[in-house]
Write an enzyme that holds these catalytic residues in place. Structure first.
Site, mmCIF file in Angstrom:
data_model
loop_
_atom_site.group_PDB
_atom_site.id
_atom_site.type_symbol
_atom_site.label_atom_id
_atom_site.label_comp_id
_atom_site.label_asym_id
_atom_site.label_seq_id
_atom_site.Cartn_x
_atom_site.Cartn_y
_atom_site.Cartn_z
ATOM 1 N N HIS A 51 0.827 -1.212 0.000
ATOM 2 C CA HIS A 51 0.000 0.000 0.000
ATOM 3 C C HIS A 51 0.866 1.268 0.000
ATOM 4 C CE1 HIS A 51 -0.291 -0.590 4.681
ATOM 5 N NE2 HIS A 51 0.777 0.135 4.386
ATOM 6 N N HIS A 108 -1.406 5.148 9.685
ATOM 7 C CA HIS A 108 -0.101 5.815 9.722
ATOM 8 C C HIS A 108 -0.214 7.135 10.480
ATOM 9 C CE1 HIS A 108 -0.013 3.034 6.297
ATOM 10 N NE2 HIS A 108 1.291 2.961 6.486
ATOM 11 N N HIS A 126 10.971 -3.409 3.175
ATOM 12 C CA HIS A 126 11.386 -2.010 3.063
ATOM 13 C C HIS A 126 11.792 -1.472 4.432
ATOM 14 C CE1 HIS A 126 7.116 -1.662 4.085
ATOM 15 N NE2 HIS A 126 7.170 -0.340 4.190
ATOM 16 N N GLU A 148 5.072 -5.172 8.542
ATOM 17 C CA GLU A 148 3.694 -5.033 8.054
ATOM 18 C C GLU A 148 3.157 -6.344 7.469
ATOM 19 O OE1 GLU A 148 3.728 -0.295 6.754
ATOM 20 O OE2 GLU A 148 3.741 -1.854 5.220
#
Length: 280
Positions: A12, A59, A193, A240
């Site tokens: 996402h 977030h 990441h 995540e």
């Protein structure tokens, strides 16, 4: 009764949303990524669910560091796109399904999973980017969405095993709902990441692809992978991926049908992974 027909897994990345919103999808950098979702958009139109149960992480828009629920289910009738500092994305408001959401909350809490019930919140790119990738840029999203936010931002975060078993409890809840609904469950975030520190920009394609293999073939074994492996191999934000285990745990115990698999590097500073699995 309601039933889960399929699960969708996708990154996402916020820059994907910006590329869509600014009309950059055919630029040389972005075109290979968006090409990987062309099948997915066709599949979504041909297999439109009645409800999407969308697992994502907030977030710091709906929840600040003052209050951080481990698992939070949205029970509202609608949700506005969040302003993440540069204005809300120009996407439709998200229509909820309060009745099914409340039923799932009741069932899952009675199965000893503590959920935070959220009656009002805005939804950020963690939820809207997957919708854009799968549905394009419509005037309205094709079906109601139940947001399910997981804390993978501030430690301690839930284990992969707890997420997997939570998915099973969600399946039980959905299958006990009286209305005849087709439900898809989406797991979003990842893949490898890291956004800060000496390893910023880390991408581990070999680990990512093995994760996809195991998610399809050995999800129960994958659920035992400890947090430190995610951080070491997939970067600090690679954690995540535990959210994908919620979606996989909600699938049937039978082997799923793989409809689509896609992996691409880079998208911003992130590896993008994507799967569509159908229940058999």
């Amino acid at each position: 009764m309601a039933r889960i027909t399929a699960s969708v897994y996708t990154s996402h990345v916020p820059a994907i949303g910006a590329a869509l919103d600014l009309g950059k999808t055919q630029e040389p950098y972005w075109q290979p990524l968006f090409a990987g979702y062309e099948f997915s958009k066709r599949w979504m139109k041909e297999n439109r669910p009645d409800v999407v149960f969308l697992v994502y992480n907030d977030h710091a828009t709906a929840f600040s560091l003052d209050i951080i629920p481990t698992f939070a289910i949205g029970t509202a009738a609608s949700y506005e796109p969040a302003d993440e500092g540069w204005g809300p994305r120009p996407v439709p408001r998200v229509v909820g399904h309060p009745e099914l959401a409340a039923h799932i909350a009741q069932s899952v809490i009675q199965d000893d999973f503590d959920l935070t019930i959220v009656n009002r919140m805005d939804v950020d790119h963690g939820l809207t980017v997957p919708l854009s990738l799968m549905c394009g840029q419509p005037d309205a999203w094709p079906c109601p969405v139940i947001p399910f936010a997981v804390n993978v931002v501030q430690y301690p975060v839930p284990s992969g095993r707890r997420c997997f078993h939570l998915g099973r409890a969600i399946r039980k809840a959905i299958e006990s709902y009286d209305d005849d609904l087709k439900v898809q469950i989406w797991g979003t975030g990842g893949m490898s990441h890291q956004l800060q520190g000496p390893r910023a920009g880390l991408i581990n394609a070999e680990w990512d692809k093995r994760f996809l293999d195991r998610l399809i073939e050995d999800p129960a074994g994958l659920a035992d992978v400890p947090h430190i492996d995610y951080v070491r191999e997939a970067g600090s934000e690679g954690i995540e991926l535990v959210m994908w285990l919620i979606a996989r745990g909600a699938m049937s115990d039978r082997a799923p049908r793989l409809r689509h698999r896609f992996y691409h590097v880079p998208a911003s500073n992130t590896a993008v992974g994507h799967l569509i699995l159908e229940n058999t």
